[in-house]
Design an enzyme around this catalytic site. Structure first.
Site, PDB file in Angstrom:
ATOM      1  N   SER A  28      46.452  40.109  48.513  1.00  0.00           N
ATOM      2  CA  SER A  28      48.000  39.259  49.206  1.00  0.00           C
ATOM      3  C   SER A  28      47.367  37.947  49.594  1.00  0.00           C
ATOM      4  O   SER A  28      48.612  36.919  49.391  1.00  0.00           O
ATOM      5  CB  SER A  28      48.347  39.765  51.054  1.00  0.00           C
ATOM      6  OG  SER A  28      46.902  39.421  51.692  1.00  0.00           O
ATOM      7  N   ASP A  59      36.559  40.380  36.887  1.00  0.00           N
ATOM      8  CA  ASP A  59      36.093  41.701  37.352  1.00  0.00           C
ATOM      9  C   ASP A  59      34.997  41.800  38.317  1.00  0.00           C
ATOM     10  O   ASP A  59      34.331  40.629  38.248  1.00  0.00           O
ATOM     11  CB  ASP A  59      35.533  42.562  36.076  1.00  0.00           C
ATOM     12  CG  ASP A  59      34.376  43.490  36.870  1.00  0.00           C
ATOM     13  OD1 ASP A  59      34.566  44.008  37.819  1.00  0.00           O
ATOM     14  OD2 ASP A  59      34.029  44.171  35.861  1.00  0.00           O
ATOM     15  N   GLY A  60      35.551  41.520  39.473  1.00  0.00           N
ATOM     16  CA  GLY A  60      34.639  40.992  40.900  1.00  0.00           C
ATOM     17  C   GLY A  60      33.118  41.615  41.220  1.00  0.00           C
ATOM     18  O   GLY A  60      32.475  40.577  41.562  1.00  0.00           O
ATOM     19  N   GLU A  90      40.462  38.318  41.807  1.00  0.00           N
ATOM     20  CA  GLU A  90      41.278  40.126  40.870  1.00  0.00           C
ATOM     21  C   GLU A  90      41.328  40.258  40.427  1.00  0.00           C
ATOM     22  O   GLU A  90      41.631  39.767  38.843  1.00  0.00           O
ATOM     23  CB  GLU A  90      43.109  40.133  42.359  1.00  0.00           C
ATOM     24  CG  GLU A  90      43.775  40.292  43.182  1.00  0.00           C
ATOM     25  CD  GLU A  90      42.554  41.780  43.807  1.00  0.00           C
ATOM     26  OE1 GLU A  90      42.517  43.037  42.995  1.00  0.00           O
ATOM     27  OE2 GLU A  90      42.861  41.829  44.767  1.00  0.00           O
ATOM     28  N   HIS A  91      41.152  42.150  39.618  1.00  0.00           N
ATOM     29  CA  HIS A  91      41.156  42.293  38.803  1.00  0.00           C
ATOM     30  C   HIS A  91      42.574  42.577  38.665  1.00  0.00           C
ATOM     31  O   HIS A  91      42.825  43.165  36.694  1.00  0.00           O
ATOM     32  CB  HIS A  91      40.589  43.274  38.862  1.00  0.00           C
ATOM     33  CG  HIS A  91      41.259  45.336  39.204  1.00  0.00           C
ATOM     34  ND1 HIS A  91      42.116  44.761  40.758  1.00  0.00           N
ATOM     35  CD2 HIS A  91      40.959  46.443  38.991  1.00  0.00           C
ATOM     36  CE1 HIS A  91      41.566  45.804  41.222  1.00  0.00           C
ATOM     37  NE2 HIS A  91      41.326  46.946  40.120  1.00  0.00           N
ATOM     38  N   THR A  97      45.356  47.177  49.640  1.00  0.00           N
ATOM     39  CA  THR A  97      46.037  46.614  50.382  1.00  0.00           C
ATOM     40  C   THR A  97      45.814  45.299  51.736  1.00  0.00           C
ATOM     41  O   THR A  97      45.026  44.779  50.849  1.00  0.00           O
ATOM     42  CB  THR A  97      45.355  48.189  52.002  1.00  0.00           C
ATOM     43  OG1 THR A  97      44.246  47.688  52.251  1.00  0.00           O
ATOM     44  CG2 THR A  97      45.874  49.382  51.466  1.00  0.00           C
ATOM     45  N   ILE A  98      46.752  44.573  52.346  1.00  0.00           N
ATOM     46  CA  ILE A  98      45.895  43.826  53.409  1.00  0.00           C
ATOM     47  C   ILE A  98      44.945  44.410  54.055  1.00  0.00           C
ATOM     48  O   ILE A  98      46.223  45.582  55.108  1.00  0.00           O
ATOM     49  CB  ILE A  98      47.004  42.851  53.465  1.00  0.00           C
ATOM     50  CG1 ILE A  98      46.920  42.416  54.773  1.00  0.00           C
ATOM     51  CG2 ILE A  98      48.307  43.729  54.356  1.00  0.00           C
ATOM     52  CD1 ILE A  98      47.452  40.224  54.892  1.00  0.00           C
ATOM     53  N   SER A  99      43.781  44.628  54.847  1.00  0.00           N
ATOM     54  CA  SER A  99      43.036  44.642  55.611  1.00  0.00           C
ATOM     55  C   SER A  99      43.904  44.714  56.595  1.00  0.00           C
ATOM     56  O   SER A  99      44.178  43.468  57.178  1.00  0.00           O
ATOM     57  CB  SER A  99      41.759  44.221  55.340  1.00  0.00           C
ATOM     58  OG  SER A  99      41.459  44.365  53.897  1.00  0.00           O
TER      59      SER A  99
END
Length: 273
Positions: free
Chosen positions: A98, A153-154, A119-120, A58-60
């Site tokens: 996003s 991998d964050g 991003e993963h 999602t975009i928060s």
């Protein structure tokens, strides 16, 4: 007041966030004004609500991005009169999605700052880059190397070479400075934002904080109802303090969908108290 902050334009949304006390710093407000959410949200961009962007992400909601930026402001924005020899700001945005908050943080970090979104999922990395390239300001940030998107991998953080100021590398990626300092502090991060919920506070992330440094991270179970925002501070001497804040509901910081424990498609990150 989050539910009252929606607007008919980006300017109206930001002004409502300000009026309702969700934005409190003029610097953060100015950064939000410079980044049009319509370039990042697939529909109804000026509503103060989260939206799906695909791949279970999602975009928060804007008020959550506002809260994160306010929490990290002191470690992201350069001082009005920085001391001679001050090292450039380095900011890590894990779960950049996003690319919206990545762009806002880059606006805050100043002309010598570097913001890296991780991003993963490669498609989400590409989405962030495409969205940022929709505006002249975003394209300039990408081309200069001041803002970059990576796949990784964050949960393990990210190691990015320290840039040589003002010298972009191939493909807009800043070149590594000759004789750059070594060690976690030199290559670490003044501020880390995590945009998905971790099941625990990963020590790899804490170790990558500079001294001083701050991390903003939602932590809790995959079901979403026992998640809380935590701020993790490392002082100038390297001492670490952790503080639990308000309850939230975020998508989990997990493996690529299709792998065991892949992301769930939650549609809300609204905080509750």
């Amino acid at each position: 007041m989050a539910w009252r902050s929606s607007g008919s334009s980006n300017a109206a949304l930001v002004e409502n966030l300000w009026t309702n006390g969700l934005l409190t710093s003029p610097a953060v407000k100015a950064a939000f004004q410079r980044v049009d959410r319509a370039h990042y949200a697939p529909s109804a961009p000026y509503e103060d609500s989260p939206q799906p962007i695909g791949h279970g992400a999602t975009i928060s909601a804007p008020h959550m991005h506002a809260n994160a930026a306010e929490a990290l402001l002191a470690l992201v924005a350069p001082a009005p009169a920085p001391a001679p020899g001050r090292r450039p700001r380095r900011v890590l945005d894990i779960g950049s999605g996003s690319g919206y908050l990545t762009h806002v943080l880059a606006e805050l970090a100043g002309e010598d700052g570097v913001v890296v979104g991780v991003e993963h999922i490669e498609a989400l990395r590409d989405l962030g880059e495409r969205n940022m390239a929709k505006s002249p300001e975003g394209r300039a940030l990408l081309e200069s190397g001041r803002c970059r998107f990576r796949v990784g991998d964050g949960r393990k953080g990210w190691v990015e070479p320290s840039p040589r100021e003002g010298v972009p590398g191939v493909g807009g990626h800043a070149a590594e400075a000759p004789g750059a300092q070594q060690g976690a502090d030199a290559g670490g991060w003044d501020a880390i934002h995590v945009g998905a919920a971790a099941e625990e506070l990963h020590e790899e992330l804490v170790s990558q904080l500079r001294a001083p440094g701050r991390m903003f991270i939602p932590v809790g179970g995959k079901e979403g109802w026992d998640q809380y925002i935590w701020t993790v501070d490392k002082d100038a001497d390297g001492n670490v303090t952790r503080k639990r804040g308000y309850g939230v509901r975020y998508v989990p910081l997990t493996d690529v969908p299709g792998a065991a424990g892949g992301r769930c498609d939650y549609d809300s990150d609204l905080y509750y108290e």
